[in-house]
Design a protein around this motif. Structure first.
Motif, PDB file in Angstrom:
ATOM      1  N   UNK A 152      47.525  91.778 -56.483  1.00  0.00           N
ATOM      2  CA  UNK A 152      48.205  90.939 -56.368  1.00  0.00           C
ATOM      3  C   UNK A 152      49.269  90.547 -57.409  1.00  0.00           C
ATOM      4  N   UNK A 153      49.020  91.035 -58.562  1.00  0.00           N
ATOM      5  CA  UNK A 153      49.800  90.758 -59.779  1.00  0.00           C
ATOM      6  C   UNK A 153      51.471  91.115 -59.276  1.00  0.00           C
ATOM      7  N   UNK A 154      51.709  92.310 -58.834  1.00  0.00           N
ATOM      8  CA  UNK A 154      53.097  92.917 -58.715  1.00  0.00           C
ATOM      9  C   UNK A 154      53.829  92.364 -57.623  1.00  0.00           C
ATOM     10  N   UNK A 155      53.264  91.380 -56.707  1.00  0.00           N
ATOM     11  CA  UNK A 155      53.774  90.666 -55.576  1.00  0.00           C
ATOM     12  C   UNK A 155      54.862  89.756 -56.174  1.00  0.00           C
ATOM     13  N   UNK A 156      56.140  89.991 -55.509  1.00  0.00           N
ATOM     14  CA  UNK A 156      57.192  88.930 -55.742  1.00  0.00           C
ATOM     15  C   UNK A 156      56.885  87.717 -55.583  1.00  0.00           C
ATOM     16  N   UNK A 157      57.530  86.640 -56.569  1.00  0.00           N
ATOM     17  CA  UNK A 157      57.338  85.122 -56.259  1.00  0.00           C
ATOM     18  C   UNK A 157      57.821  84.816 -55.016  1.00  0.00           C
ATOM     19  N   UNK A 158      58.917  85.118 -54.522  1.00  0.00           N
ATOM     20  CA  UNK A 158      59.456  84.904 -53.198  1.00  0.00           C
ATOM     21  C   UNK A 158      58.485  85.278 -52.064  1.00  0.00           C
ATOM     22  N   UNK A 159      57.644  86.131 -52.270  1.00  0.00           N
ATOM     23  CA  UNK A 159      56.967  86.359 -51.119  1.00  0.00           C
ATOM     24  C   UNK A 159      55.678  85.352 -51.179  1.00  0.00           C
ATOM     25  N   UNK A 160      55.479  84.674 -52.374  1.00  0.00           N
ATOM     26  CA  UNK A 160      54.540  83.674 -52.224  1.00  0.00           C
ATOM     27  C   UNK A 160      54.905  82.261 -51.704  1.00  0.00           C
ATOM     28  N   UNK A 161      55.956  82.053 -51.849  1.00  0.00           N
ATOM     29  CA  UNK A 161      56.721  80.762 -51.420  1.00  0.00           C
ATOM     30  C   UNK A 161      56.684  80.398 -49.759  1.00  0.00           C
ATOM     31  N   UNK A 162      56.675  81.382 -49.097  1.00  0.00           N
ATOM     32  CA  UNK A 162      56.150  80.853 -47.460  1.00  0.00           C
ATOM     33  C   UNK A 162      54.916  80.562 -47.343  1.00  0.00           C
ATOM     34  N   UNK A 163      53.732  81.303 -48.196  1.00  0.00           N
ATOM     35  CA  UNK A 163      52.734  80.977 -47.840  1.00  0.00           C
ATOM     36  C   UNK A 163      52.519  79.555 -48.474  1.00  0.00           C
ATOM     37  N   UNK A 164      52.998  78.962 -49.595  1.00  0.00           N
ATOM     38  CA  UNK A 164      52.962  77.647 -50.046  1.00  0.00           C
ATOM     39  C   UNK A 164      53.618  76.845 -49.015  1.00  0.00           C
ATOM     40  N   UNK A 165      54.647  77.048 -48.610  1.00  0.00           N
ATOM     41  CA  UNK A 165      55.293  76.082 -47.678  1.00  0.00           C
ATOM     42  C   UNK A 165      54.535  76.060 -46.140  1.00  0.00           C
ATOM     43  N   UNK A 166      53.894  77.013 -45.888  1.00  0.00           N
ATOM     44  CA  UNK A 166      52.854  76.937 -44.663  1.00  0.00           C
ATOM     45  C   UNK A 166      51.779  75.897 -45.056  1.00  0.00           C
ATOM     46  N   UNK A 167      51.156  76.393 -46.106  1.00  0.00           N
ATOM     47  CA  UNK A 167      49.858  75.429 -46.602  1.00  0.00           C
ATOM     48  C   UNK A 167      50.014  74.016 -46.877  1.00  0.00           C
ATOM     49  N   UNK A 168      51.023  73.857 -47.739  1.00  0.00           N
ATOM     50  CA  UNK A 168      51.330  72.483 -48.264  1.00  0.00           C
ATOM     51  C   UNK A 168      52.146  71.605 -47.594  1.00  0.00           C
ATOM     52  N   UNK A 169      53.139  72.297 -46.705  1.00  0.00           N
ATOM     53  CA  UNK A 169      53.835  71.385 -45.831  1.00  0.00           C
ATOM     54  C   UNK A 169      55.122  70.661 -46.536  1.00  0.00           C
ATOM     55  N   UNK A 170      55.381  71.286 -47.723  1.00  0.00           N
ATOM     56  CA  UNK A 170      56.241  70.289 -48.630  1.00  0.00           C
ATOM     57  C   UNK A 170      57.012  71.245 -49.580  1.00  0.00           C
ATOM     58  N   UNK A 171      58.345  71.171 -49.800  1.00  0.00           N
ATOM     59  CA  UNK A 171      58.967  72.018 -50.706  1.00  0.00           C
ATOM     60  C   UNK A 171      58.414  71.915 -52.293  1.00  0.00           C
ATOM     61  N   UNK A 172      58.133  70.877 -52.718  1.00  0.00           N
ATOM     62  CA  UNK A 172      57.725  70.528 -54.149  1.00  0.00           C
ATOM     63  C   UNK A 172      56.406  71.206 -54.234  1.00  0.00           C
ATOM     64  N   UNK A 173      55.382  70.824 -53.486  1.00  0.00           N
ATOM     65  CA  UNK A 173      53.989  71.562 -53.648  1.00  0.00           C
ATOM     66  C   UNK A 173      54.234  73.021 -53.496  1.00  0.00           C
ATOM     67  N   UNK A 174      54.923  73.624 -52.878  1.00  0.00           N
ATOM     68  CA  UNK A 174      55.294  75.004 -52.581  1.00  0.00           C
ATOM     69  C   UNK A 174      55.402  75.805 -53.728  1.00  0.00           C
ATOM     70  N   UNK A 175      56.557  75.006 -54.127  1.00  0.00           N
ATOM     71  CA  UNK A 175      57.276  75.500 -55.748  1.00  0.00           C
ATOM     72  C   UNK A 175      56.419  75.390 -56.920  1.00  0.00           C
ATOM     73  N   UNK A 176      55.437  74.384 -56.997  1.00  0.00           N
ATOM     74  CA  UNK A 176      54.309  74.526 -57.859  1.00  0.00           C
ATOM     75  C   UNK A 176      53.442  75.375 -57.541  1.00  0.00           C
ATOM     76  N   UNK A 177      52.910  75.536 -56.362  1.00  0.00           N
ATOM     77  CA  UNK A 177      52.096  76.767 -55.902  1.00  0.00           C
ATOM     78  C   UNK A 177      52.505  78.272 -56.515  1.00  0.00           C
ATOM     79  N   UNK A 178      53.861  78.155 -56.203  1.00  0.00           N
ATOM     80  CA  UNK A 178      54.456  79.732 -56.491  1.00  0.00           C
ATOM     81  C   UNK A 178      54.455  79.908 -58.171  1.00  0.00           C
ATOM     82  N   UNK A 179      54.478  78.797 -58.858  1.00  0.00           N
ATOM     83  CA  UNK A 179      54.522  79.090 -60.014  1.00  0.00           C
ATOM     84  C   UNK A 179      52.976  79.332 -60.559  1.00  0.00           C
ATOM     85  N   UNK A 180      52.298  78.498 -60.088  1.00  0.00           N
ATOM     86  CA  UNK A 180      50.686  78.655 -60.394  1.00  0.00           C
ATOM     87  C   UNK A 180      50.280  80.322 -60.156  1.00  0.00           C
ATOM     88  N   UNK A 181      50.865  80.691 -59.073  1.00  0.00           N
ATOM     89  CA  UNK A 181      50.015  81.913 -58.572  1.00  0.00           C
ATOM     90  C   UNK A 181      50.778  83.329 -59.347  1.00  0.00           C
TER      91      UNK A 181
END
Length: 304
Positions: A152-181
């Protein structure tokens, strides 16, 4: 037998031999020696000053020279350093203006990005550092999670962003999720490596003293792992600041990444270049602050 006691003429103190005064030549030689030593010290101080200041100035001068050359060769498509400097003075004269939800000063954009970074990075530290301790402490868990981390470590941040948008239904939580992961992996890996490099003799002594696992973690592992943990924190903060710019370009809203994208849509290249310097400056400040903290809590043999 009779012993004789001799006293000084004053009856209280022993007379000392008088000190011959310095001659004029000796005084002149001493003054010349002191002046030469002071001059050498001043020359050394100036040498150290210029060696600390001159190389960075030359580096910035080279950057500005190349920048000006590119501006000339592209016939103004890339703004010149002078034009960008004039624009920067205008922007930083009022960095905290508000003219609407999507038209705010660069100061508000930077603060909003830093807020997202702080939340995402804080959550990653709360999860990543304890996870690193557990993974490094127990061999079974290390063998269990190492393949997952490597996957999971080499995965690009932009690949995690759609997962955050799908799960959290918001841009701000999705951005925070991407930073977290994306920032959690350096803290897990460096903390686990630090735990695994603790000398086995320390753990043998703890076993002989029948210390609890909590006592081992707080009195033995934590002091030894602290340098590795701080290195992971430094790497994680740098990763978080890189990720937020890319995430905000796609999610929109207020933030330095969105500001760059919005200026590109307006074809304002001067503001894009200013944003690049702002991003680099903030990242440099964060790195310098964490280096100071790491130096304060790191042993002398690993400060370098």
């Amino acid at each position: 037998m009779v012993s004789a006691v001799f006293h000084s003429p004053t009856g209280s103190k022993t007379a000392s031999a008088p000190v011959a005064p310095l001659t004029t030549q000796q005084a002149a030689n001493a003054a010349a020696t002191a002046a030469a030593a002071s001059q050498v010290q001043r020359a050394r101080q100036w040498h150290n000053f210029w060696m600390a200041v001159l190389p960075p100035l030359m580096g910035f001068g080279l950057l500005i020279g190349l920048w000006a050359l590119v501006s000339i060769t592209t016939k103004g498509s890339i703004p010149s350093p002078y034009e960008t400097g004039v624009q920067a003075i205008d922007i930083f004269s009022d960095p905290f203006y508000r003219k609407g939800p999507n038209d705010q000063g660069v100061g508000w954009n930077v603060l909003m990005s830093l807020e997202r970074v702080a939340v995402g990075f804080g959550l990653a530290a709360l999860v990543g550092i304890p996870a690193g301790f557990v993974i490094g402490r127990f061999t079974f868990l290390s063998r269990m999670f190492n393949p997952l981390i490597s996957l999971l470590r080499p995965v690009s941040p932009l690949a995690w962003l759609p997962i955050g948008l799908l799960v959290f239904k918001g841009a701000n939580p999705a951005a925070i999720w991407t930073i977290f992961i994306c920032s959690i992996w350096p803290m897990i890996i460096n903390t686990a490596v630090g735990v695994q490099r603790v000398p086995q003799d320390y753990l043998n002594v703890a076993r002989v003293l029948n210390l609890s696992e909590w006592k081992i973690a707080t009195t033995i592992l934590f002091p030894a792992v602290l340098p590795y943990m701080l290195t992971g924190v430094r790497l994680a903060v740098g990763t978080a600041w890189l990720v937020i710019v890319a995430a905000e370009m796609l999610t929109g809203g207020v933030g330095i990444g969105f500001w760059v994208w919005d200026e590109w849509n307006n074809l304002n290249v001067k503001n894009i270049i200013i944003a690049i310097f702002v991003i680099g400056g903030v990242g440099l400040i964060l790195e310098f602050a964490l280096i100071r903290i790491a130096t304060a809590f790191t042993f002398e043999d690993v400060k370098s």
